[in-house]
Scaffold this motif. Structure first.
Motif, PDB file in Angstrom:
ATOM      1  N   LEU A 173       8.783  14.716  19.116  1.00 18.82           N
ATOM      2  CA  LEU A 173       7.563  14.133  19.660  1.00 18.82           C
ATOM      3  C   LEU A 173       6.426  14.211  18.648  1.00 18.82           C
ATOM      4  CD1 LEU A 173       7.677  15.390  23.358  1.00 18.82           C
ATOM      5  CD2 LEU A 173       7.828  13.027  22.574  1.00 18.82           C
ATOM      6  N   LEU A 174       6.348  15.321  17.916  1.00 15.79           N
ATOM      7  CA  LEU A 174       5.310  15.438  16.889  1.00 15.79           C
ATOM      8  C   LEU A 174       5.510  14.407  15.785  1.00 15.79           C
ATOM      9  CD1 LEU A 174       4.576  19.230  16.259  1.00 15.79           C
ATOM     10  CD2 LEU A 174       3.078  17.497  17.236  1.00 15.79           C
TER      11      LEU A 174
ATOM     12  N   LEU B  95       5.160  12.587   6.147  1.00 15.94           N
ATOM     13  CA  LEU B  95       6.217  12.573   7.155  1.00 15.94           C
ATOM     14  C   LEU B  95       7.592  12.530   6.492  1.00 15.94           C
ATOM     15  CD1 LEU B  95       6.397  12.425  10.305  1.00 15.94           C
ATOM     16  CD2 LEU B  95       6.520   9.952  10.064  1.00 15.94           C
ATOM     17  N   ILE B  96       7.715  11.710   5.451  1.00 16.71           N
ATOM     18  CA  ILE B  96       8.990  11.576   4.745  1.00 16.71           C
ATOM     19  C   ILE B  96       9.281  12.829   3.913  1.00 16.71           C
ATOM     20  CG2 ILE B  96      10.190  10.244   2.971  1.00 16.71           C
ATOM     21  CD1 ILE B  96       8.571   7.788   3.986  1.00 16.71           C
ATOM     22  N   ALA B  97       8.261  13.361   3.246  1.00 16.27           N
ATOM     23  CA  ALA B  97       8.461  14.546   2.406  1.00 16.27           C
ATOM     24  C   ALA B  97       8.909  15.750   3.221  1.00 16.27           C
ATOM     25  CB  ALA B  97       7.172  14.866   1.648  1.00 16.27           C
ATOM     26  N   GLU B  98       8.456  15.835   4.457  1.00 14.33           N
ATOM     27  CA  GLU B  98       8.806  16.966   5.318  1.00 14.33           C
ATOM     28  C   GLU B  98      10.129  16.752   6.051  1.00 14.33           C
ATOM     29  OE1 GLU B  98       5.417  17.267   7.828  1.00 14.33           O
ATOM     30  OE2 GLU B  98       4.130  18.150   6.284  1.00 14.33           O
ATOM     31  N   ASP B  99      10.831  15.645   5.739  1.00 12.39           N
ATOM     32  CA  ASP B  99      12.109  15.299   6.379  1.00 12.39           C
ATOM     33  C   ASP B  99      11.972  15.129   7.889  1.00 12.39           C
ATOM     34  OD1 ASP B  99      13.565  15.305   3.995  1.00 12.39           O
ATOM     35  OD2 ASP B  99      13.893  17.474   4.103  1.00 12.39           O
ATOM     36  N   ALA B 100      10.755  14.805   8.341  1.00 11.67           N
ATOM     37  CA  ALA B 100      10.548  14.562   9.767  1.00 11.67           C
ATOM     38  C   ALA B 100      10.730  13.097  10.118  1.00 11.67           C
ATOM     39  CB  ALA B 100       9.143  15.028  10.178  1.00 11.67           C
ATOM     40  N   ASP B 101      10.890  12.247   9.105  1.00  4.71           N
ATOM     41  CA  ASP B 101      11.001  10.816   9.381  1.00  4.71           C
ATOM     42  C   ASP B 101      12.249  10.491  10.189  1.00  4.71           C
ATOM     43  OD1 ASP B 101      12.209  11.685   6.905  1.00  4.71           O
ATOM     44  OD2 ASP B 101      12.747   9.592   6.536  1.00  4.71           O
ATOM     45  N   THR B 102      13.307  11.283  10.032  1.00  6.18           N
ATOM     46  CA  THR B 102      14.547  10.995  10.753  1.00  6.18           C
ATOM     47  C   THR B 102      14.429  11.276  12.245  1.00  6.18           C
ATOM     48  OG1 THR B 102      15.356  13.215  10.245  1.00  6.18           O
ATOM     49  CG2 THR B 102      15.961  11.453   8.737  1.00  6.18           C
TER      50      THR B 102
ATOM     51  N   VAL C  34      11.858  10.218  13.991  1.00 10.54           N
ATOM     52  CA  VAL C  34      11.140   9.075  14.566  1.00 10.54           C
ATOM     53  C   VAL C  34      12.154   8.059  15.073  1.00 10.54           C
ATOM     54  CG1 VAL C  34       9.506   7.204  14.045  1.00 10.54           C
ATOM     55  CG2 VAL C  34       9.205   9.458  13.012  1.00 10.54           C
ATOM     56  N   LEU C  35      11.777   7.344  16.123  1.00 10.08           N
ATOM     57  CA  LEU C  35      12.632   6.271  16.627  1.00 10.08           C
ATOM     58  C   LEU C  35      12.037   4.924  16.234  1.00 10.08           C
ATOM     59  CD1 LEU C  35      13.450   7.499  20.238  1.00 10.08           C
ATOM     60  CD2 LEU C  35      14.772   7.830  18.165  1.00 10.08           C
ATOM     61  N   PRO C  36      12.756   4.081  15.507  1.00 14.47           N
ATOM     62  CA  PRO C  36      14.008   4.366  14.802  1.00 14.47           C
ATOM     63  C   PRO C  36      13.780   5.180  13.535  1.00 14.47           C
ATOM     64  CG  PRO C  36      13.318   2.125  14.398  1.00 14.47           C
ATOM     65  CD  PRO C  36      12.345   2.680  15.390  1.00 14.47           C
ATOM     66  N   GLY C  37      14.843   5.822  13.049  1.00 11.87           N
ATOM     67  CA  GLY C  37      14.698   6.749  11.946  1.00 11.87           C
ATOM     68  C   GLY C  37      14.292   6.111  10.631  1.00 11.87           C
ATOM     69  N   TRP C  38      14.552   4.801  10.470  1.00 12.64           N
ATOM     70  CA  TRP C  38      14.183   4.134   9.218  1.00 12.64           C
ATOM     71  C   TRP C  38      12.729   3.646   9.225  1.00 12.64           C
ATOM     72  CZ3 TRP C  38      12.623  -0.433  11.069  1.00 12.64           C
ATOM     73  CH2 TRP C  38      13.282  -0.978  12.174  1.00 12.64           C
ATOM     74  N   ALA C  39      12.050   3.709  10.376  1.00 18.98           N
ATOM     75  CA  ALA C  39      10.722   3.096  10.508  1.00 18.98           C
ATOM     76  C   ALA C  39       9.686   3.672   9.537  1.00 18.98           C
ATOM     77  CB  ALA C  39      10.232   3.197  11.940  1.00 18.98           C
ATOM     78  N   PRO C  40       9.595   5.005   9.325  1.00 25.37           N
ATOM     79  CA  PRO C  40       8.578   5.506   8.386  1.00 25.37           C
ATOM     80  C   PRO C  40       8.785   4.991   6.960  1.00 25.37           C
ATOM     81  CG  PRO C  40       9.307   7.266   9.836  1.00 25.37           C
ATOM     82  CD  PRO C  40      10.236   6.118  10.069  1.00 25.37           C
ATOM     83  N   ARG C  41      10.030   4.854   6.515  1.00 29.24           N
ATOM     84  CA  ARG C  41      10.263   4.352   5.156  1.00 29.24           C
ATOM     85  C   ARG C  41       9.921   2.866   5.055  1.00 29.24           C
ATOM     86  NH1 ARG C  41      13.317   7.881   1.888  1.00 29.24           N
ATOM     87  NH2 ARG C  41      13.788   9.810   3.000  1.00 29.24           N
ATOM     88  N   ALA C  42      10.197   2.112   6.112  1.00 25.37           N
ATOM     89  CA  ALA C  42       9.793   0.705   6.117  1.00 25.37           C
ATOM     90  C   ALA C  42       8.273   0.594   6.119  1.00 25.37           C
ATOM     91  CB  ALA C  42      10.387  -0.009   7.329  1.00 25.37           C
ATOM     92  N   ALA C  43       7.613   1.466   6.881  1.00 25.11           N
ATOM     93  CA  ALA C  43       6.145   1.454   6.904  1.00 25.11           C
ATOM     94  C   ALA C  43       5.580   1.823   5.536  1.00 25.11           C
ATOM     95  CB  ALA C  43       5.635   2.422   7.968  1.00 25.11           C
ATOM     96  N   ARG C  44       6.228   2.758   4.842  1.00 21.61           N
ATOM     97  CA  ARG C  44       5.745   3.134   3.509  1.00 21.61           C
ATOM     98  C   ARG C  44       5.755   1.934   2.569  1.00 21.61           C
ATOM     99  NH1 ARG C  44       8.691   7.866   0.178  1.00 21.61           N
ATOM    100  NH2 ARG C  44      10.493   6.498   0.503  1.00 21.61           N
ATOM    101  N   ILE C  45       6.794   1.130   2.613  1.00 19.32           N
ATOM    102  CA  ILE C  45       6.862  -0.050   1.755  1.00 19.32           C
ATOM    103  C   ILE C  45       5.753  -1.033   2.120  1.00 19.32           C
ATOM    104  CG2 ILE C  45       8.287  -2.050   1.151  1.00 19.32           C
ATOM    105  CD1 ILE C  45      10.741  -0.213   1.626  1.00 19.32           C
ATOM    106  N   GLU C  46       5.539  -1.240   3.409  1.00 18.51           N
ATOM    107  CA  GLU C  46       4.479  -2.153   3.841  1.00 18.51           C
ATOM    108  C   GLU C  46       3.111  -1.650   3.415  1.00 18.51           C
ATOM    109  OE1 GLU C  46       2.714  -3.979   8.037  1.00 18.51           O
ATOM    110  OE2 GLU C  46       4.807  -3.345   7.895  1.00 18.51           O
ATOM    111  N   LEU C  47       2.868  -0.355   3.523  1.00 17.84           N
ATOM    112  CA  LEU C  47       1.569   0.214   3.156  1.00 17.84           C
ATOM    113  C   LEU C  47       1.355   0.181   1.643  1.00 17.84           C
ATOM    114  CD1 LEU C  47       1.658   3.170   5.688  1.00 17.84           C
ATOM    115  CD2 LEU C  47      -0.020   1.317   5.685  1.00 17.84           C
ATOM    116  N   LEU C  48       2.411   0.425   0.872  1.00 16.89           N
ATOM    117  CA  LEU C  48       2.283   0.299  -0.578  1.00 16.89           C
ATOM    118  C   LEU C  48       1.929  -1.132  -0.959  1.00 16.89           C
ATOM    119  CD1 LEU C  48       5.347   2.476  -1.687  1.00 16.89           C
ATOM    120  CD2 LEU C  48       2.948   2.941  -2.248  1.00 16.89           C
ATOM    121  N   THR C  49       2.549  -2.092  -0.270  1.00 18.91           N
ATOM    122  CA  THR C  49       2.223  -3.495  -0.524  1.00 18.91           C
ATOM    123  C   THR C  49       0.778  -3.778  -0.160  1.00 18.91           C
ATOM    124  OG1 THR C  49       4.519  -4.050  -0.004  1.00 18.91           O
ATOM    125  CG2 THR C  49       2.950  -5.867  -0.094  1.00 18.91           C
ATOM    126  N   ALA C  50       0.345  -3.245   0.974  1.00 20.35           N
ATOM    127  CA  ALA C  50      -1.030  -3.474   1.418  1.00 20.35           C
ATOM    128  C   ALA C  50      -2.042  -2.880   0.447  1.00 20.35           C
ATOM    129  CB  ALA C  50      -1.235  -2.885   2.811  1.00 20.35           C
TER     130      ALA C  50
END
Length: 784
Positions: free
Chosen positions: A539-540, A567-574, A576-592
């Motif tokens: 939940l956190l 979130l990714i560095a702390e291995d908490a991204d997995t 999250v539902l879905p588990g790939w969402a934080p890494r996809a968000a990281r790519i979008e934010l880097l693009t932004a």
């Protein structure tokens, strides 16, 4: 003026804030300013909510020529009256202390250390400059603090009623009153007073309730920084969870953490065990004004996570438990309702801990009797977990926090060994982790179609997991409805702070994010933190992820990117539902942020983790953000997915918006218009706004404005876009999401009339007459 007899407000904030540290709560200051058309504003909240400092800070922010009076009422039907010294230019060019319409009396030397009787105070207020004494730029503002301390409602009405005598309906003064009054206290007068002020008819935007006065998680972090507490983000969230945003509790907890060896978890556990030594404060201040038998009832309820009228009657023998709970829950005076219908209430966590500690140290025999009575009640009502908890407490066995019951792991893989339904639930959860809501829905349907062997629990779990699946599909109405059903079911049984409710709150926050309502999302996530104690890691992690999305929506991609990286560095991204969402968000934010090379590098590394459509969307964003790549490349990447059946609504809308953006860039306005229209049509049914917002925020995602119809010359060249104010731009940004005027007003903390005024200005500047035309024209001019 130099005789020392006047009582000025100028030094009051400093004396009331001896530490020199004060958190300026801009959202509340803005809300008070936005209600300036109201003759009466009310601010109610419990002891320690920060009402007085907020109002003094607000008075200090008023324009220099705005006269202001602060009236502090005391429990002895007396008052202190202070005013802010207003400098005005006289005929000789000098300055003086008079208000523009004439001097206010300064010759009264109050007896008793500055205390006035209420009739004396009323006499002073009666001599305020009248509305017909001449025009002035700003109305006088009078704050009356502590109105619940006055025991005679007629005296209170006499004190305040005359201030509004010049506000006649239908006149110019009705729109801008001569005197603006703010009433503040812990709760309205009891018995109800102020009959001449039309209290029931106060406009909704003129009332500020205890929920609004609570610190947010972000404000808690700001206060930690101001007071020099170097706390990690996770520790701040834990601090907020324990205190519930109660301003006094947050300040006390920060002081405790600063005065000892730093171990956040250990200190917070100690605070909950001892009530932060707040038992005397809660008894003398929070419960001030209650009769002794009412205090005893509140003290008895402190052994419970939640209480209803029947249970309180069992504990205390009071036949009036229902009316007592309702009265003490009004304006969150003592209790907090779980909802509007269940009849269950709870005490704020620190108050409950303090009162329970007081019972433990001063009346242990009574405490044991209360636990035995509670155990018997729960046994009669077939709630074995609570029965055993209270039975153990009655025998002096350690039971821990009430929250410790029936909590699971983040993976939610608990099931009965060997049951088909349990296996189906586990498979459904794994599908949600993989981001496949269609498979998850099939598994849930199959689990519920078998024999019912677990009572209501499997159906509740299926509803909660179904809400998550609906959210992943983009079925926002269904997701919100299912999450609300979960909470209602739990509350009917008096269950609060459960894991199921945590996931329901997370779903509601996620829906708010997708609907482009970041403020609402933050409020839901704050609620989640408060009820999620001890913290559930999954939940956190979900709270962190959806908060970073809400932060991104408000135009803060750098802060959102930092949270995603953490979130990714702390291995908490997995988790999250879905588990790939934080890494996809990281790519979008880097693009932004314009870090195109880094975004491409992470896409290459993580593409195998993503569903194909997610990887394609990321590649299309990067293509649009790269200046030398053709606009048709996004369309080439995304077109294969347009016919896919199992593509969630969010991705379906994003596909069309990105294709439209590429078509604009390639000079194909007709194609762009068609895909924009398709995206808007798809999104409208669910009020989906997130894809529209983030496309505007993407750095480098340029959209060339198409030529006007029929080859007519453009009304605005690249440098001739209409100048919109910040407020108008905010309202314009809300038009894409199909919100009503009332919903826009709620999101922006404005009155509906103010929103309509901004809308009229936007339409005029864009040269349109309808919302749809305004959105189209704003896109043409690159304003959206």
């Amino acid at each position: 003026m130099s005789d020392g007899r006047q009582i000025l407000m100028d030094d009051l904030p400093g004396r009331m804030n001896a530490s020199g540290v004060y958190l300026r709560r801009q959202r509340l200051l803005s809300a008070l300013n936005a209600a300036s058309d109201a003759a009466v504003r009310t601010v109610y909240g419990p002891a320690g909510a920060g009402k007085t400092m907020l109002l003094l800070d607000w008075l200090d922010q008023l324009p220099p020529l705005a006269p202001a009076v602060y009236v502090e009422l005391t429990g002895a039907n007396t008052a202190r009256v202070r005013w802010r010294q207003v400098k005005t230019t006289g005929a000789s060019g000098g300055t003086g202390g008079a208000w523009p319409s004439g001097p206010w009396p300064r010759d009264l030397d109050p007896a008793g250390g500055g205390l006035l009787s209420l009739p004396e105070a009323a006499g002073m207020l009666d001599r305020l400059p009248a509305a017909d004494a001449g025009p002035r730029d700003e109305p006088a503002t009078v704050v009356v603090d502590g109105i619940d301390a006055v025991t005679d409602p007629r005296m209170l009405d006499r004190l305040i009623g005359g201030l509004l005598r010049h506000r006649a309906p239908g006149t110019a003064q009705a729109r801008k009153p001569a005197v603006q009054v703010v009433l503040a206290g812990r709760h309205p007068p009891d018995p109800p007073g102020l009959p001449n002020l039309g209290h029931a008819a106060l406009p909704a935007d003129a009332a500020f309730d205890p929920r609004e006065l609570q610190l947010t998680c972000a404000e808690t972090a700001q206060l930690c920084a101001l007071r020099g507490l170097d706390a990690a983000p996770a520790d701040v969230r834990h601090l907020y969870a324990v205190t519930g945003g109660w301003a006094a509790g947050v300040a006390i907890a920060i002081d405790t953490l600063q005065n000892g060896p730093y171990d956040m978890q250990q200190h917070l556990d100690e605070i909950l065990r001892t009530g932060a030594d707040l038992d005397a404060y809660v008894e003398d201040d929070v419960l001030a004004g209650l009769a002794p038998d009412q205090r005893d009832a509140v003290e008895a309820a402190s052994i419970l996570a939640t209480v209803n009228a029947e249970l309180l009657t069992a504990l205390t023998g009071r036949p009036d438990s229902a009316s007592l709970l309702a009265a003490l829950a009004e304006h969150r005076r003592v209790f907090v309702e779980l909802d509007d219908v269940s009849g269950w209430y709870g005490l704020p966590r620190l108050w409950r801990a303090a009162l329970h500690h007081r019972l433990l140290t001063t009346a242990p025999d009574r405490l044991h009797d209360l636990h035995r009575t509670a155990a018997a009640w729960y046994a009669e009502h077939r709630q074995p977990a609570e029965e055993h908890r209270h039975a153990a407490a009655a025998l002096d066995q350690p039971i821990g926090e009430p929250r410790a019951r029936a909590r699971g792991t983040g993976a939610d893989t608990r099931r009965r060994p060997g049951t088909a339904a349990g296996a189906l639930f586990e498979y459904a959860w794994l599908a949600l982790q993989a981001g496949d809501p269609f498979e998850a829905r099939q598994r849930l349907t199959a689990a519920l179609s078998g024999p019912a062997d677990g009572g209501a629990a499997p159906r509740l779990k299926a509803t909660r997991m179904g809400a998550l699946a609906d959210h992943q599909q983009g079925l926002l109405r269904a997701a919100a409805r299912a999450a609300a059903d979960v909470r209602a079911t739990l509350h009917r049984h008096g269950v609060a702070d459960s894991r199921d409710e945590g996931w329901a709150l997370l779903t509601l926050a996620a829906v708010a994010v997708l609907r482009g309502q970041p403020e609402r999302a933050h409020r839901r996530l704050d609620d989640l933190l408060v009820q999620n104690w001890p913290p559930d890691p999954a939940l956190l992690a979900g709270e962190t992820f959806h908060r970073l999305l809400a932060t991104y929506q408000t135009g803060q991609p750098a802060a959102a990117l930092a949270a995603a990286e953490r979130l990714i560095a702390e291995d908490a991204d997995t988790l999250v539902l879905p588990g790939w969402a934080p890494r996809a968000a990281r790519i979008e934010l880097l693009t932004a942020r314009g870090f195109i090379h880094d975004a491409g590098r992470h896409l290459d590394a993580d593409a195998d983790r993503f569903p194909p459509v997610v990887a394609a969307l990321a590649a299309a964003r990067i293509a649009l953000a790269t200046a030398h790549r053709p606009g048709t490349e996004a369309e080439r990447i995304l077109r294969p997915f347009l016919g896919e059946r199992e593509v969630c609504l969010v991705h379906a809308v994003e596909l069309r918006l990105l294709i439209a953006a590429g078509a604009r860039r390639a000079g194909r306005p007709a194609v762009a218009e068609r895909f924009d229209r398709d995206a808007t049509t798809l999104a409208s049914g669910e009020q989906l706004r997130h894809p529209f917002i983030v496309l505007r925020l993407l750095a480098g995602a340029t959209r060339a404005a198409p030529p006007p119809p029929n080859g007519a010359p453009a009304a605005h060249g690249p440098g001739e876009r209409p100048e919109l104010t910040q407020a108008e731009s905010s309202v314009l940004g809300m038009l894409v999401g199909f919100l009503t005027v009332g919903e826009i007003a709620g999101e922006l903390h404005l009155s509906p009339n103010t929103v309509k005024t901004h809308l009229a200005a936007v339409y005029r500047k864009l040269g349109v007459h309808r919302r749809r035309d305004a959105v189209r024209r704003a896109r043409e001019l690159d304003l959206l």
